[in-house]
Design a protein around this motif. Structure first.
Motif, mmCIF file in Angstrom:
data_model
loop_
_atom_site.group_PDB
_atom_site.id
_atom_site.type_symbol
_atom_site.label_atom_id
_atom_site.label_comp_id
_atom_site.label_asym_id
_atom_site.label_seq_id
_atom_site.Cartn_x
_atom_site.Cartn_y
_atom_site.Cartn_z
ATOM 1 N N ASN A 115 0.716 -1.164 0.023
ATOM 2 C CA ASN A 115 -0.073 0.107 0.244
ATOM 3 C C ASN A 115 0.803 1.384 0.068
ATOM 4 O O ASN A 115 0.356 2.209 0.583
ATOM 5 N N GLY A 116 1.804 1.068 -0.827
ATOM 6 C CA GLY A 116 2.669 2.522 -0.901
ATOM 7 C C GLY A 116 3.912 2.634 0.021
ATOM 8 O O GLY A 116 4.954 3.393 -0.143
ATOM 9 N N ASN A 117 4.288 1.810 1.250
ATOM 10 C CA ASN A 117 4.811 1.805 2.287
ATOM 11 C C ASN A 117 5.820 0.554 1.922
ATOM 12 O O ASN A 117 5.502 -0.627 1.555
ATOM 13 N N ASN A 118 7.287 0.902 2.305
ATOM 14 C CA ASN A 118 8.407 -0.146 1.950
ATOM 15 C C ASN A 118 7.912 -1.294 3.142
ATOM 16 O O ASN A 118 7.934 -0.644 4.376
ATOM 17 N N VAL A 119 8.151 -2.553 2.920
ATOM 18 C CA VAL A 119 8.047 -3.596 4.181
ATOM 19 C C VAL A 119 9.328 -4.244 4.104
ATOM 20 O O VAL A 119 9.882 -4.309 5.400
ATOM 21 N N ALA A 120 10.028 -4.445 3.156
ATOM 22 C CA ALA A 120 11.580 -5.167 3.174
ATOM 23 C C ALA A 120 12.332 -4.640 2.113
ATOM 24 O O ALA A 120 11.791 -4.550 0.839
ATOM 25 N N LYS A 121 13.524 -4.593 2.166
ATOM 26 C CA LYS A 121 14.353 -4.417 1.045
ATOM 27 C C LYS A 121 15.689 -5.445 1.151
ATOM 28 O O LYS A 121 16.368 -5.402 2.274
ATOM 29 N N PHE A 134 20.009 -6.011 4.326
ATOM 30 C CA PHE A 134 18.508 -6.396 4.604
ATOM 31 C C PHE A 134 17.949 -5.486 5.577
ATOM 32 O O PHE A 134 18.413 -5.479 6.761
ATOM 33 N N GLU A 135 16.641 -4.979 5.020
ATOM 34 C CA GLU A 135 16.167 -3.932 6.114
ATOM 35 C C GLU A 135 14.509 -4.400 6.022
ATOM 36 O O GLU A 135 13.718 -4.661 5.194
ATOM 37 N N LEU A 136 13.977 -4.036 7.109
ATOM 38 C CA LEU A 136 12.325 -4.340 7.527
ATOM 39 C C LEU A 136 12.107 -2.944 7.900
ATOM 40 O O LEU A 136 12.586 -2.168 8.640
ATOM 41 N N TYR A 137 10.803 -2.790 7.482
ATOM 42 C CA TYR A 137 9.936 -1.371 7.815
ATOM 43 C C TYR A 137 8.664 -1.501 8.471
ATOM 44 O O TYR A 137 8.111 -2.589 8.450
ATOM 45 N N ASN A 138 8.360 -0.578 9.240
ATOM 46 C CA ASN A 138 7.121 -0.212 9.682
ATOM 47 C C ASN A 138 6.706 1.090 9.408
ATOM 48 O O ASN A 138 7.194 2.163 10.025
ATOM 49 N N GLN A 139 5.532 1.224 8.419
ATOM 50 C CA GLN A 139 5.065 2.465 7.965
ATOM 51 C C GLN A 139 6.274 3.290 7.405
ATOM 52 O O GLN A 139 6.234 4.522 7.836
ATOM 53 N N GLY A 140 7.085 2.810 6.866
ATOM 54 C CA GLY A 140 8.122 3.490 6.160
ATOM 55 C C GLY A 140 9.416 3.854 6.868
ATOM 56 O O GLY A 140 10.291 4.417 6.256
ATOM 57 N N SER A 141 9.453 3.442 7.979
ATOM 58 C CA SER A 141 10.737 3.556 9.041
ATOM 59 C C SER A 141 11.407 2.336 9.374
ATOM 60 O O SER A 141 10.809 1.202 9.323
ATOM 61 N N THR A 142 12.689 2.506 9.001
ATOM 62 C CA THR A 142 13.297 1.438 9.455
ATOM 63 C C THR A 142 13.338 0.746 10.688
ATOM 64 O O THR A 142 13.744 1.380 11.677
ATOM 65 N N GLN A 143 13.062 -0.616 10.914
ATOM 66 C CA GLN A 143 12.774 -1.179 12.257
ATOM 67 C C GLN A 143 13.917 -2.036 12.588
ATOM 68 O O GLN A 143 14.562 -2.342 13.540
ATOM 69 N N THR A 152 34.658 -5.675 10.466
ATOM 70 C CA THR A 152 34.517 -4.404 11.074
ATOM 71 C C THR A 152 33.211 -3.567 10.415
ATOM 72 O O THR A 152 32.956 -2.516 10.998
ATOM 73 N N GLN A 153 32.725 -4.053 9.138
ATOM 74 C CA GLN A 153 31.614 -3.431 8.752
ATOM 75 C C GLN A 153 30.230 -4.022 8.768
ATOM 76 O O GLN A 153 29.198 -3.830 8.531
ATOM 77 N N SER A 154 30.307 -5.205 9.489
ATOM 78 C CA SER A 154 29.125 -6.136 9.592
ATOM 79 C C SER A 154 28.464 -5.825 10.764
ATOM 80 O O SER A 154 28.957 -5.849 11.772
ATOM 81 N N TYR A 155 27.059 -5.543 10.836
ATOM 82 C CA TYR A 155 26.498 -5.220 11.960
ATOM 83 C C TYR A 155 24.934 -5.442 11.912
ATOM 84 O O TYR A 155 24.328 -5.917 10.780
ATOM 85 N N MET A 156 24.161 -5.419 12.885
ATOM 86 C CA MET A 156 22.615 -5.631 13.265
ATOM 87 C C MET A 156 22.035 -4.525 14.100
ATOM 88 O O MET A 156 22.772 -4.450 15.176
ATOM 89 N N THR A 157 21.152 -3.932 13.646
ATOM 90 C CA THR A 157 20.404 -2.934 14.422
ATOM 91 C C THR A 157 18.922 -3.152 14.725
ATOM 92 O O THR A 157 18.276 -3.550 13.603
ATOM 93 N N PHE A 158 18.444 -2.576 15.876
ATOM 94 C CA PHE A 158 17.180 -2.698 15.939
ATOM 95 C C PHE A 158 16.601 -0.982 16.331
ATOM 96 O O PHE A 158 17.118 -0.620 17.103
ATOM 97 N N ALA A 159 15.569 -0.527 15.641
ATOM 98 C CA ALA A 159 15.143 0.747 15.787
ATOM 99 C C ALA A 159 14.438 0.872 17.550
ATOM 100 O O ALA A 159 14.782 1.934 17.905
#
Length: 208
Positions: A115-121, A134-143, A152-159
């Motif tokens: 519905n126009g909002n990113n879900v995953a990329k 790899f990114e998961l979104y909630n209402q357009g914001s990366t979660q 040194t460049q691999s990581y995982m983040t949670f909003a």
């Protein structure tokens, strides 16, 4: 033009249109002198147009292969099947690998939108030491975000700042929740087979 010599069985010359049957097969010439052919339509709008009709019943609009060994099919509902004659979704691939490629660095290789909002990329970020994201979104914001790159460049983040293992409901006031009712919630070791330092909280007692 039709002949029986085997060298030419059917020919349509410029400036002429052909119709066979009641919307069975049509060849038209457009204003650019390009032949447009259609099945099930008298007004084809592409060089090959297939318009499924109710008279076809459950027969697909287009298929390659037999009904029992279908390589490719487009159903009357617009679903595409590869390796199956009965796709269960808009694109159904059976017994095969799917490769999605991009030649433009930083462009999403796979982008899921609801519905126009990113879900995953999933895409290549294009950095010298970062190879995938790899990114998961909630209402357009990366979660949630996972980046694969060098050591040194691999990581995982949670909003939200909250991470849960063994639970779908991490505590709202904790950054990390490790849940297990039978095993230690945390084990520290310098490597496989080496002594471990374990921590376990039973709810009433704490063990090290």
């Amino acid at each position: 033009e039709s002949t029986n010599s085997g060298t030419r069985s059917f020919r349509v010359q410029s400036g002429s249109n052909v119709n066979l049957g009641n919307e069975l097969f049509t060849i038209l010439e457009n204003s650019s002198n390009t032949a447009l052919s259609g099945f099930g339509t008298t007004t084809p709008w592409a060089q090959l147009s297939v318009n499924p009709t109710s008279a076809n019943g459950s027969a697909p609009a287009f298929a390659i292969g037999s009904s029992t060994a279908t390589n490719f099919v487009v159903t009357n509902a617009g679903s595409v099947g590869i390796g199956t004659g009965n796709p269960t979704s808009k694109l159904d691939v059976v017994d095969g690998n799917v490769t999605i490629r991009t030649t433009t660095t930083g462009t999403p290789t796979l982008n899921i939108i609801d519905n126009g909002n990113n879900v995953a990329k999933i895409y290549d970020t294009g950095g010298a030491s970062v190879f995938g994201r790899f990114e998961l979104y909630n209402q357009g914001s990366t979660q949630f975000e996972v980046v694969s790159g060098s050591d040194t460049q691999s990581y995982m983040t949670f909003a939200s700042g909250r991470v849960g293992f063994g639970t779908t409901t991490p505590f709202s006031n904790n950054l990390l929740t490790l849940a297990s009712s039978t095993n230690p919630q945390l084990s520290l070791s310098a490597g496989a087979g080496l002594p471990q330092l374990t921590f376990r909280n039973t709810g009433t007692s704490f063990y090290i």
